[in-house]
Design a protein around this motif. Structure first.
Motif, short mmCIF file in Angstrom:
data_model
loop_
_atom_site.label_atom_id
_atom_site.label_comp_id
_atom_site.label_asym_id
_atom_site.label_seq_id
_atom_site.Cartn_x
_atom_site.Cartn_y
_atom_site.Cartn_z
N TYR A 91 -6.19 -5.26 20.28
CA TYR A 91 -6.21 -5.54 18.86
C TYR A 91 -7.49 -6.28 18.53
N GLY A 92 -8.05 -5.95 17.39
CA GLY A 92 -9.32 -6.52 16.99
C GLY A 92 -9.25 -7.11 15.60
N GLY A 107 -5.27 -2.12 15.49
CA GLY A 107 -4.64 -2.00 16.80
C GLY A 107 -4.96 -0.65 17.41
N ALA A 108 -5.09 -0.61 18.73
CA ALA A 108 -5.50 0.63 19.40
C ALA A 108 -4.88 0.72 20.78
N LEU A 133 -4.85 0.14 10.76
CA LEU A 133 -5.78 -0.83 10.18
C LEU A 133 -5.04 -1.61 9.11
N GLU A 134 -5.40 -2.88 8.95
CA GLU A 134 -4.85 -3.68 7.86
C GLU A 134 -5.93 -4.62 7.35
N GLY A 135 -6.23 -4.52 6.05
CA GLY A 135 -7.27 -5.37 5.48
C GLY A 135 -8.33 -4.56 4.77
N ILE A 147 -4.29 7.58 9.48
CA ILE A 147 -3.69 8.06 8.24
C ILE A 147 -2.87 6.98 7.52
N GLY A 148 -2.56 5.90 8.21
CA GLY A 148 -1.81 4.83 7.56
C GLY A 148 -0.31 5.03 7.65
N ASN A 149 0.39 4.37 6.75
CA ASN A 149 1.85 4.32 6.84
C ASN A 149 2.50 5.51 6.13
N ARG A 150 2.20 6.68 6.63
CA ARG A 150 2.84 7.89 6.10
C ARG A 150 2.99 8.90 7.22
N GLU A 151 3.77 9.93 6.95
CA GLU A 151 3.97 10.97 7.96
C GLU A 151 2.71 11.82 8.11
#
Length: 315
Positions: A91-92, A107-108, A133-135, A147-151
């Motif tokens: 995590y970075g 996070g990776a 990613l967050e931020g 793609i983020g928080n989606r299917e």
């Protein structure tokens, strides 16, 4: 015969040097960590060959506008003779040059293949999959972002770390590079999280005894391998980007009787430490294990949400 357990530590030191060189933008050190024909594949950066190519991809202009702090957890190391493989979660945090709260956290999952050349472990293959990613995503405009928080849908990028193809547990069925008993026990958690987060429930199955049980908040008490695996398989579906970063805090092993207990702190990257720097955990696991045919497996797994510190913890 097993190679000295110090080989495991040397391989993890190569991972540490990789993260340090990346975060400090040290191109020379990055180049020296890789074989001349090394292959790099990243969901965020694309592909590159050789140490110079890796350095060019990792050290981009975005890092000039913020400092990068990197940490790794969930380590697994395996190998035989002069070849090895290691995996970890990283995590970075990108922070403003003058300090202050993180502007971006990510996070990776990382998988390294290594070769022992002239007494030094060099990375021959590096796979890096950025899961979330967050931020302020503008900090990494040069990255191909998750793609983020989606299917997932047709046309979206696919992961570059696929457990069924890249799992280090499958690379060396006969491993000669192993850790201490406590390190082997800690690797059970790494495999548990890997199987759950990468949706490879064959790995999750290998972590549990047939008669295992546990308290899986918020699900509740589950008994038996089938119940545990089937519930966790369905439970993780809505969160394919999730990562269970974990740090073993205490391990007690009874080698004579082949039993052990382990406490694991769950790291929340966005809040991994108190203001004074003391490590902070958003939940913790209590795990009990039994050794069968030289493999440690879980007999009990308990998940306890709630923020804790653990000043007496041990890695």
């Amino acid at each position: 015969m097993t190679r000295s357990i110090s080989e495991r530590q040397r391989i993890l030191e190569a991972l540490d040097m990789l993260l340090n060189a990346w975060s400090t933008r040290n191109s020379n050190e990055l180049r020296q960590l890789f074989t001349s024909d090394a292959a790099f594949t990243s969901s965020a950066h694309g592909e590159a060959l050789g140490g110079a190519g890796v350095a060019e991809q990792l050290i981009d202009a975005t890092l000039q506008r913020a400092n990068l702090r990197l940490n790794s957890t969930n380590h697994y190391v395996t190998g035989h003779d002069a070849k090895a493989c290691a995996s970890a979660y990283i995590y970075g945090q990108f922070v403003p040059p003058r300090g202050g709260p993180s502007s971006l956290t990510f996070g990776a999952t990382v998988v390294l293949e290594l070769e022992l050349l002239e007494g030094e472990w060099r990375i021959s293959t590096l796979r890096l999959n950025v899961n979330w990613l967050e931020g302020d995503a503008k900090i990494v405009t040069g990255w191909r972002q998750p793609i983020g928080n989606r299917e997932w849908k047709i046309g979206d990028p696919v992961p570059v770390v696929v457990s069924e193809l890249d799992s280090p547990w499958l690379q060396f069925p006969q491993r000669s590079i192993v850790g201490t008993v406590k390190e082997q026990i800690a690797e059970v958690y790494a495999r548990y999280a890997w199987g759950l987060d990468l949706a490879d429930f064959g790995h999750l199955k290998q972590c549990y005894m047939d008669d295992a049980a546990g308290n899986f908040a918020p699900i509740g008490i589950l008994k038996g391998l089938r119940s545990i695996v089937s519930h966790l398989k369905e439970f993780r579906r809505p969160w394919p980007w999730m990562q269970h970063f974990g740090v073993p805090l205490r391990i007690e092993a009874d080698e004579e009787n082949g039993t052990a207990t382990m406490t694991v702190g769950r790291v929340i990257p966005q809040r991994a430490a108190k203001v004074d720097g003391e490590p902070l955990y958003g939940a913790h696991y209590v795990m009990k294990l039994r050794r069968v045919d030289d493999q440690w497996k879980l007999t009990w797994s308990e998940y306890n949400p709630g923020w804790i510190t653990f000043p007496d913890g041990q890695r």
